[in-house]
Each structure stands twice: as C-alpha cells, then as structure tokens.
Motif scaffolding. Structure first.
Motif, PDB file in Angstrom:
ATOM      1  N   THR A   1      -1.050   2.611   2.146  1.00 12.07           N
ATOM      2  CA  THR A   1      -0.829   1.371   1.400  1.00 12.07           C
ATOM      3  C   THR A   1       0.653   1.021   1.393  1.00 12.07           C
ATOM      4  OG1 THR A   1      -0.501   2.427  -0.762  1.00 12.07           O
ATOM      5  CG2 THR A   1      -2.777   1.914  -0.114  1.00 12.07           C
ATOM      6  N   THR A   2       0.935  -0.256   1.192  1.00 13.77           N
ATOM      7  CA  THR A   2       2.300  -0.760   1.102  1.00 13.77           C
ATOM      8  C   THR A   2       2.357  -1.779  -0.022  1.00 13.77           C
ATOM      9  OG1 THR A   2       4.123  -1.694   2.392  1.00 13.77           O
ATOM     10  CG2 THR A   2       1.931  -2.619   2.783  1.00 13.77           C
ATOM     11  N   LYS A   3       3.520  -2.342  -0.261  1.00 12.56           N
ATOM     12  CA  LYS A   3       3.630  -3.342  -1.319  1.00 12.56           C
ATOM     13  C   LYS A   3       2.817  -4.578  -0.944  1.00 12.56           C
ATOM     14  CE  LYS A   3       7.883  -5.441   0.443  1.00 12.56           C
ATOM     15  NZ  LYS A   3       9.302  -5.787   0.133  1.00 12.56           N
ATOM     16  N   ALA A   4       2.272  -5.234  -1.925  1.00 16.00           N
ATOM     17  CA  ALA A   4       1.433  -6.412  -1.692  1.00 16.00           C
ATOM     18  C   ALA A   4       2.266  -7.585  -1.202  1.00 16.00           C
ATOM     19  CB  ALA A   4       0.700  -6.790  -2.968  1.00 16.00           C
ATOM     20  N   ASN A   5       1.644  -8.433  -0.380  1.00 14.92           N
ATOM     21  CA  ASN A   5       2.314  -9.676  -0.011  1.00 14.92           C
ATOM     22  C   ASN A   5       2.204 -10.671  -1.165  1.00 14.92           C
ATOM     23  OD1 ASN A   5      -0.288 -10.750   0.128  1.00 14.92           O
ATOM     24  ND2 ASN A   5      -0.393 -10.644   2.368  1.00 14.92           N
TER      25      ASN A   5
ATOM     26  N   HIS B   1      -2.415  -7.265  -7.661  1.00 17.07           N
ATOM     27  CA  HIS B   1      -2.026  -5.864  -7.681  1.00 17.07           C
ATOM     28  C   HIS B   1      -0.748  -5.688  -6.871  1.00 17.07           C
ATOM     29  CE1 HIS B   1      -2.298  -1.454  -7.210  1.00 17.07           C
ATOM     30  NE2 HIS B   1      -3.099  -1.494  -8.260  1.00 17.07           N
ATOM     31  N   ALA B   2       0.018  -4.658  -7.182  1.00 18.23           N
ATOM     32  CA  ALA B   2       1.311  -4.445  -6.539  1.00 18.23           C
ATOM     33  C   ALA B   2       1.197  -3.825  -5.150  1.00 18.23           C
ATOM     34  CB  ALA B   2       2.186  -3.546  -7.414  1.00 18.23           C
ATOM     35  N   ARG B   3       0.028  -3.258  -4.799  1.00 25.99           N
ATOM     36  CA  ARG B   3      -0.141  -2.578  -3.517  1.00 25.99           C
ATOM     37  C   ARG B   3      -1.300  -3.178  -2.740  1.00 25.99           C
ATOM     38  NH1 ARG B   3       4.025   0.599  -2.305  1.00 25.99           N
ATOM     39  NH2 ARG B   3       2.686   1.926  -1.003  1.00 25.99           N
TER      40      ARG B   3
ATOM     41  N   GLU C   1       5.517   4.153   2.602  1.00 31.56           N
ATOM     42  CA  GLU C   1       6.971   4.285   2.573  1.00 31.56           C
ATOM     43  C   GLU C   1       7.434   5.737   2.628  1.00 31.56           C
ATOM     44  OE1 GLU C   1       5.876   0.696  -0.072  1.00 31.56           O
ATOM     45  OE2 GLU C   1       5.069   2.676   0.408  1.00 31.56           O
TER      46      GLU C   1
ATOM     47  N   ALA D   1       0.070 -10.287  -4.651  1.00 32.88           N
ATOM     48  CA  ALA D   1       0.919  -9.637  -5.647  1.00 32.88           C
ATOM     49  C   ALA D   1       0.512  -9.972  -7.076  1.00 32.88           C
ATOM     50  CB  ALA D   1       2.377 -10.019  -5.418  1.00 32.88           C
TER      51      ALA D   1
ATOM     52  N   PRO E   1       3.646  -5.321   4.648  1.00 40.71           N
ATOM     53  CA  PRO E   1       2.547  -6.130   4.102  1.00 40.71           C
ATOM     54  C   PRO E   1       1.980  -7.069   5.168  1.00 40.71           C
ATOM     55  CG  PRO E   1       4.451  -6.144   2.635  1.00 40.71           C
ATOM     56  CD  PRO E   1       4.903  -5.508   3.913  1.00 40.71           C
TER      57      PRO E   1
ATOM     58  N   ARG F   1       1.123   6.522   0.246  1.00 36.63           N
ATOM     59  CA  ARG F   1       2.154   5.492   0.270  1.00 36.63           C
ATOM     60  C   ARG F   1       2.830   5.473   1.640  1.00 36.63           C
ATOM     61  NH1 ARG F   1       3.656   3.472  -4.841  1.00 36.63           N
ATOM     62  NH2 ARG F   1       5.644   2.793  -3.949  1.00 36.63           N
TER      63      ARG F   1
END
Length: 250
Positions: A158-162, A169-171, A85, A166, A201, A83
């Motif tokens: 990985t980061t949050k999905a644009n 998937h969330a990533r 973050e 989205a 993202p 992750r």
C-alpha cells in the motif's frame, strides 16, 4: 490499508491482462478477506530482448504474509498489507521485495471512511473506471514448518492515497500499470531501488468510489449485492471490517 477486495473478472480477462499462458477457472469473488486463498501471479518475462523468456504462473496463496524465518505463525500478527515506502528495508519483507515480487489481480477494493466524532465507519467500493481488472503490487513468501510442510503466503503493498481517495482513507493499494507489469515482476534484472518509482499512488483517473452497504463488513457476505451503490448517510454507519475470515489456516 486494503482489508477487502474483489475479483469478479473472468479467468480469460485476467490471463489476457497479465499475459498468462494458462489459468484455471475460478468463480467471481465479491468480498475477499485476509487468511483466505487469493490468486497471485509470479514470473519474470524478462524485458530484455535477448533474454530467454520464462512463463508467468498463477498461484493460490494465503492472504497473510509469513516471513520464512518465523517459528510460530499462531503467535504472529496478521500481516495482509505492507507499506511500500519501507518494505525493502524491513527484515520481514526485504527478501520478498528483492526476489519474490508478485501481482494480485483485482476488480476493485473496499475502504472505510470514519465519520467525524464517531468510531463508526462508512464502507465504499473503489473500482477501476475502465471496468477492466487491475493488478495490485504484492510480495510472496513460503513459510516452512518444522515438520517439512510449506504454506505460500502474500501481502498487498500500500501507499498514500491519491486525491480521489484521500477523503475516504489515507492509504490505497499500489496499482501496477499494464506497461510496468514486466518490470515489476522481473526480480532478476530489477532490484527494489530500480522499481521504487512504481510504488506511487494511482493516477486520479484510474478509480472511482461510492458508498455501499455495511454488509461488506462481514466476510460471510459474498454476493454482488455488496457492490450496489447506496445513498451515503450524514453519519457513518457500520463498525468496519471484522477480523480474519472463517476457515483461517491458523
């Protein structure tokens, strides 16, 4: 997450994208799975004009990160993503984020959307709209065995999905824009806090996605038919990707 990706660009295309002086030939790969060897790129090419410039290096490593201090890799969970973050703070990844950032060349990746009220999932192929390869942000670590042997390993950040992805998937993998490649790879000048802005993202225009066959769920399927678009069914199909690829190092 990113549990499958592809590299179908030619060695010349990858070398041109990442300013590599030399890159051995390799065949197109349509279904790269964790524990398999993957191509990463290391090296600074220091962005300061007055600095000496060191060559970038393409290297084959195991996709599945092993911290250097780990004593028994057979007992560790398979870590092929990290992750973005929290990677700079996690003991497992902190050293690699500071000293061994890398790039993972790719032509796209697969993601799975789970259908409402079901455990089954529909696979999608996510590819650059430009048709050119991209570079995922990665971290690399060399694991040292008690007998003196070494294994180079890596994970994709990985980061949050644009908004584009989205709904699937969330990533999503962190994608390093060409203009930021030198800054990401320069671990001498830029500490993790100074490249944190790159862990965002991808812009909405970078990727497009379409449903594909659930053949991709098995690492045994490795051909271009995996990227043929299909009509998405009302109910998701398939069970999602299988575990580690055959021929695992452990």
């Amino acid at each position: 997450m990113c549990g499958r990706y592809t590299l179908t660009a030619t060695p010349a295309e990858v070398a041109a994208m990442l300013d590599l002086d030399d890159l051995d030939g390799f065949p197109p790969r349509y279904n790269i799975a964790p524990t398999q060897p993957i191509l990463i790129v290391l090296g600074g090419r220091d962005v300061r004009p007055e600095a000496s410039r060191e060559a970038r290096e393409g290297r084959l490593v195991r996709w599945g990160f092993l911290p250097g201090w780990l004593k028994d890799p057979t007992s560790a969970s398979l870590t092929f993503n990290a992750r973005a973050e929290t990677a700079a703070q996690k003991p497992s990844f902190r050293g690699a984020m500071r000293h061994r950032r890398c790039l993972v060349p790719a032509s796209g990746f697969y993601e799975w959307r789970r259908g409402a009220g079901t455990s089954k999932s529909q696979p999608y192929f996510v590819r650059p709209r430009s048709g050119r390869p991209v570079a995922f942000a990665g971290i690399m670590e060399t694991w040292h065995a008690a007998d003196g042997s070494e294994i180079d390993t890596a994970a994709i950040l990985t980061t949050k999905a644009n908004a584009t992805l989205a709904a699937i998937h969330a990533r999503m993998p962190v994608t390093i824009a060409p203009a930021e490649v030198a800054r990401w790879l320069d671990c001498r000048q830029f500490e993790p806090r100074e490249i944190a802005d790159l862990l965002a993202p991808a812009a909405e225009a970078v990727y497009e996605a379409f449903a594909v066959s659930d053949l991709v769920n098995s690492a045994a399927h490795m051909g271009p038919e995996l990227q043929v678009p299909i009509e998405e069914s009302a109910d998701a199909t398939g069970e999602g990707p299988e575990g580690p690829a055959q021929g695992s190092l452990f």
